[in-house]
Motif scaffolding. Structure first.
Motif, PDB file in Angstrom:
ATOM      1  N   THR A  32     -79.455 -37.761 -76.527  1.00  0.00           N
ATOM      2  CA  THR A  32     -78.081 -38.169 -76.818  1.00  0.00           C
ATOM      3  C   THR A  32     -77.675 -39.186 -75.767  1.00  0.00           C
ATOM      4  O   THR A  32     -77.839 -38.931 -74.566  1.00  0.00           O
ATOM      5  N   GLU A  33     -77.174 -40.330 -76.190  1.00  0.00           N
ATOM      6  CA  GLU A  33     -76.715 -41.356 -75.250  1.00  0.00           C
ATOM      7  C   GLU A  33     -75.213 -41.224 -75.016  1.00  0.00           C
ATOM      8  O   GLU A  33     -74.453 -40.953 -75.944  1.00  0.00           O
ATOM      9  N   ALA A  34     -74.797 -41.431 -73.768  1.00  0.00           N
ATOM     10  CA  ALA A  34     -73.375 -41.416 -73.409  1.00  0.00           C
ATOM     11  C   ALA A  34     -73.076 -42.647 -72.575  1.00  0.00           C
ATOM     12  O   ALA A  34     -73.863 -43.010 -71.697  1.00  0.00           O
ATOM     13  N   VAL A  35     -71.934 -43.286 -72.832  1.00  0.00           N
ATOM     14  CA  VAL A  35     -71.597 -44.523 -72.116  1.00  0.00           C
ATOM     15  C   VAL A  35     -70.658 -44.275 -70.938  1.00  0.00           C
ATOM     16  O   VAL A  35     -70.348 -45.191 -70.191  1.00  0.00           O
ATOM     17  N   ASN A  36     -70.217 -43.042 -70.768  1.00  0.00           N
ATOM     18  CA  ASN A  36     -69.418 -42.672 -69.595  1.00  0.00           C
ATOM     19  C   ASN A  36     -69.480 -41.166 -69.419  1.00  0.00           C
ATOM     20  O   ASN A  36     -70.013 -40.441 -70.265  1.00  0.00           O
ATOM     21  N   ARG A  45     -71.232 -29.876 -73.240  1.00  0.00           N
ATOM     22  CA  ARG A  45     -70.496 -28.696 -73.733  1.00  0.00           C
ATOM     23  C   ARG A  45     -70.999 -28.255 -75.109  1.00  0.00           C
ATOM     24  O   ARG A  45     -70.912 -27.085 -75.458  1.00  0.00           O
ATOM     25  N   GLN A  46     -71.527 -29.217 -75.869  1.00  0.00           N
ATOM     26  CA  GLN A  46     -72.065 -28.895 -77.209  1.00  0.00           C
ATOM     27  C   GLN A  46     -73.516 -28.420 -77.153  1.00  0.00           C
ATOM     28  O   GLN A  46     -74.142 -28.204 -78.187  1.00  0.00           O
ATOM     29  N   SER A  72     -67.406 -26.909 -61.813  1.00  0.00           N
ATOM     30  CA  SER A  72     -66.159 -26.164 -62.030  1.00  0.00           C
ATOM     31  C   SER A  72     -66.165 -25.411 -63.363  1.00  0.00           C
ATOM     32  O   SER A  72     -65.561 -24.341 -63.479  1.00  0.00           O
ATOM     33  N   GLU A  73     -66.885 -25.944 -64.359  1.00  0.00           N
ATOM     34  CA  GLU A  73     -66.947 -25.282 -65.663  1.00  0.00           C
ATOM     35  C   GLU A  73     -68.135 -24.318 -65.783  1.00  0.00           C
ATOM     36  O   GLU A  73     -68.297 -23.653 -66.800  1.00  0.00           O
ATOM     37  N   GLY A  74     -68.972 -24.284 -64.735  1.00  0.00           N
ATOM     38  CA  GLY A  74     -70.116 -23.373 -64.761  1.00  0.00           C
ATOM     39  C   GLY A  74     -71.170 -23.732 -65.789  1.00  0.00           C
ATOM     40  O   GLY A  74     -71.868 -22.852 -66.305  1.00  0.00           O
ATOM     41  N   LEU A  75     -71.306 -25.026 -66.098  1.00  0.00           N
ATOM     42  CA  LEU A  75     -72.293 -25.458 -67.095  1.00  0.00           C
ATOM     43  C   LEU A  75     -73.650 -25.658 -66.432  1.00  0.00           C
ATOM     44  O   LEU A  75     -73.752 -26.236 -65.343  1.00  0.00           O
ATOM     45  N   LYS A  76     -74.697 -25.195 -67.087  1.00  0.00           N
ATOM     46  CA  LYS A  76     -76.041 -25.191 -66.496  1.00  0.00           C
ATOM     47  C   LYS A  76     -76.858 -26.393 -66.971  1.00  0.00           C
ATOM     48  O   LYS A  76     -77.800 -26.239 -67.736  1.00  0.00           O
ATOM     49  N   ALA A  77     -76.499 -27.566 -66.540  1.00  0.00           N
ATOM     50  CA  ALA A  77     -77.299 -28.757 -66.848  1.00  0.00           C
ATOM     51  C   ALA A  77     -78.136 -29.112 -65.626  1.00  0.00           C
ATOM     52  O   ALA A  77     -77.681 -28.980 -64.490  1.00  0.00           O
ATOM     53  N   GLN A  78     -79.359 -29.571 -65.870  1.00  0.00           N
ATOM     54  CA  GLN A  78     -80.236 -30.006 -64.786  1.00  0.00           C
ATOM     55  C   GLN A  78     -80.116 -31.522 -64.687  1.00  0.00           C
ATOM     56  O   GLN A  78     -80.536 -32.252 -65.591  1.00  0.00           O
ATOM     57  N   VAL A  79     -79.535 -32.001 -63.587  1.00  0.00           N
ATOM     58  CA  VAL A  79     -79.130 -33.403 -63.479  1.00  0.00           C
ATOM     59  C   VAL A  79     -80.027 -34.169 -62.517  1.00  0.00           C
ATOM     60  O   VAL A  79     -80.256 -33.733 -61.379  1.00  0.00           O
ATOM     61  N   ILE A  80     -80.506 -35.304 -62.987  1.00  0.00           N
ATOM     62  CA  ILE A  80     -81.170 -36.282 -62.129  1.00  0.00           C
ATOM     63  C   ILE A  80     -80.285 -37.526 -62.122  1.00  0.00           C
ATOM     64  O   ILE A  80     -79.972 -38.082 -63.181  1.00  0.00           O
ATOM     65  N   VAL A  81     -79.855 -37.945 -60.950  1.00  0.00           N
ATOM     66  CA  VAL A  81     -79.016 -39.141 -60.837  1.00  0.00           C
ATOM     67  C   VAL A  81     -79.920 -40.366 -60.736  1.00  0.00           C
ATOM     68  O   VAL A  81     -80.899 -40.374 -59.980  1.00  0.00           O
ATOM     69  N   ILE A  82     -79.592 -41.399 -61.530  1.00  0.00           N
ATOM     70  CA  ILE A  82     -80.300 -42.682 -61.479  1.00  0.00           C
ATOM     71  C   ILE A  82     -79.237 -43.744 -61.233  1.00  0.00           C
ATOM     72  O   ILE A  82     -78.424 -44.031 -62.105  1.00  0.00           O
ATOM     73  N   SER A  83     -79.221 -44.328 -60.031  1.00  0.00           N
ATOM     74  CA  SER A  83     -78.086 -45.173 -59.659  1.00  0.00           C
ATOM     75  C   SER A  83     -78.491 -46.344 -58.783  1.00  0.00           C
ATOM     76  O   SER A  83     -79.479 -46.276 -58.054  1.00  0.00           O
ATOM     77  N   GLY A  84     -77.685 -47.396 -58.850  1.00  0.00           N
ATOM     78  CA  GLY A  84     -77.837 -48.535 -57.956  1.00  0.00           C
ATOM     79  C   GLY A  84     -77.093 -48.333 -56.650  1.00  0.00           C
ATOM     80  O   GLY A  84     -77.256 -49.119 -55.719  1.00  0.00           O
ATOM     81  N   ASP A  85     -76.263 -47.279 -56.563  1.00  0.00           N
ATOM     82  CA  ASP A  85     -75.549 -46.984 -55.321  1.00  0.00           C
ATOM     83  C   ASP A  85     -76.503 -46.236 -54.399  1.00  0.00           C
ATOM     84  O   ASP A  85     -76.676 -45.025 -54.506  1.00  0.00           O
ATOM     85  N   VAL A  86     -77.141 -46.977 -53.503  1.00  0.00           N
ATOM     86  CA  VAL A  86     -78.212 -46.397 -52.689  1.00  0.00           C
ATOM     87  C   VAL A  86     -77.748 -46.074 -51.264  1.00  0.00           C
ATOM     88  O   VAL A  86     -78.576 -45.926 -50.361  1.00  0.00           O
ATOM     89  N   GLN A  87     -76.447 -45.929 -51.077  1.00  0.00           N
ATOM     90  CA  GLN A  87     -75.956 -45.497 -49.768  1.00  0.00           C
ATOM     91  C   GLN A  87     -76.510 -44.105 -49.444  1.00  0.00           C
ATOM     92  O   GLN A  87     -76.587 -43.241 -50.321  1.00  0.00           O
TER      93      GLN A  87
END
Length: 332
Positions: A32-36, A45-46, A72-87
């Motif tokens: 599923t693609e999301a733009v934000n 959530r679905q 805060s919602e207690g949702l169990k997603a496994q997240v990998i961040v892919i970002s240009g913000d490399v600070q």
């Protein structure tokens, strides 16, 4: 073989396409693609986001806010961040918020596969998976490809500024537009907000691409910038300090753009375009140089400080064709 629901969240069509191309062929996922972040949260959530590949800098709801909402919602997603913000602080923050890993843009397929494998998210290699995804053939526009290139560049620059000033730099979503001189006038007016400004200008050219970088400082904030830079000597003037800061920020942006599109820019010496001048004076003095231009507007903010500086990258109209050619492989 069970199918893993995967959300790919990035405001850039090109970035999402790059991620989709990099997914291991033998990884059975339903995409599923999301733009934000708001769209990503709706999908999670679905039950559509057991795994989430998440950008940070996005409109409406950014990646930090997504991670906070998941917690805060207690949702169990496994997240990998892919970002240009490399600070360094950006990486630390997302891991503290619950992300499992951080990949720097641009990344390659082997990095993603290795990360997924280390996290135990890949099944054993087998036959190519039948991927459930409807919109992977979305065309990438020049605007989107160029904006994503800029995104990576401003992240690299922010990481250097963060080290120089010892602060966390808040990254904006860059604005990219082709502007007539009158529209550029309005854009600069917005950046200036009718305050007194000091602007540093630096020209660049290479491989048929040319333009000018314009870094605008608000005079009321220069003393605070001096404190952050821990200026020791009275001989180190405001202008020298701003020129040094400009060299770091503009140089890092241009170097990253050049690296991504495989060109080499020659950079002119930074010059004081206007000191203690209102934006109107800057426009009057320079309007002949800015006709139609490909303009990138970036407003950096410093967290915890009332300081921001505005970076404009102005590419000549003649540069657009060459940039399009250079970005063509990303747009295909």
């Amino acid at each position: 073989m069970s199918v893993i629901p995967l959300v790919v969240c990035d405001d850039s069509t090109m970035a999402r396409k790059q991620v989709l191309r990099a997914l291991p062929a033998d990884w059975p996922v339903s995409v599923t693609e999301a733009v934000n972040g708001r769209q990503a949260m709706d999908a999670i959530r679905q039950g559509l986001g057991q795994v989430v590949l998440l950008d940070l800098t996005m409109p409406e709801m950014d990646g930090y806010q997504v991670l906070g909402a998941l917690r805060s919602e207690g949702l169990k997603a496994q997240v990998i961040v892919i970002s240009g913000d490399v600070q360094e602080q950006a990486v630390r923050r997302v891991l503290e918020l619950g992300a499992l890993a951080f990949l720097k843009k641009p990344f390659d397929e082997s990095e993603l596969r290795q990360t997924l494998s280390q996290l135990g998210l890949l099944t054993k290699p087998g036959e190519a998976a039948l991927r459930q995804h409807a919109s992977s053939n979305t065309a990438v526009s020049f605007h989107d490809a160029f904006r994503e290139t800029i995104n990576v560049a401003i992240g690299r620059a922010a990481a250097l500024i963060a080290k120089v000033l010892g602060v966390f730099v808040q990254l904006p979503v860059p604005n990219v537009n082709v502007l007539e001189v009158g529209e550029l006038h309005m854009a600069l007016n917005d950046a200036g907000s009718s305050q007194d400004l000091t602007a540093i200008c630096q020209g660049f050219i290479g491989s048929g691409i040319a333009g000018e970088a314009l870094l605008i400082f608000h005079d009321s904030e220069i003393a605070d910038i001096g404190k952050l830079m821990q200026r020791q000597s009275a001989d180190y003037s405001d202008l020298e300090m701003l020129l040094d800061l400009s060299s770091v920020l503009i140089g890092a942006c241009l170097s990253s753009i050049a690296e991504q599109i495989d060109v080499v820019f020659s950079q002119g010496h930074p010059q004081i375009l206007g000191q203690h001048a209102a934006i109107e004076e800057l426009i009057v003095a320079n309007h002949k140089r800015w006709k139609k231009t490909l303009a990138v507007e970036i407003s950096y903010g410093l967290e915890g400080h009332d300081i921001r500086f505005d970076l404009l990258l102005l590419f000549t109209e003649d540069s657009i064709g060459r940039l399009t050619h250079k970005l063509a492989y990303l747009m295909s």
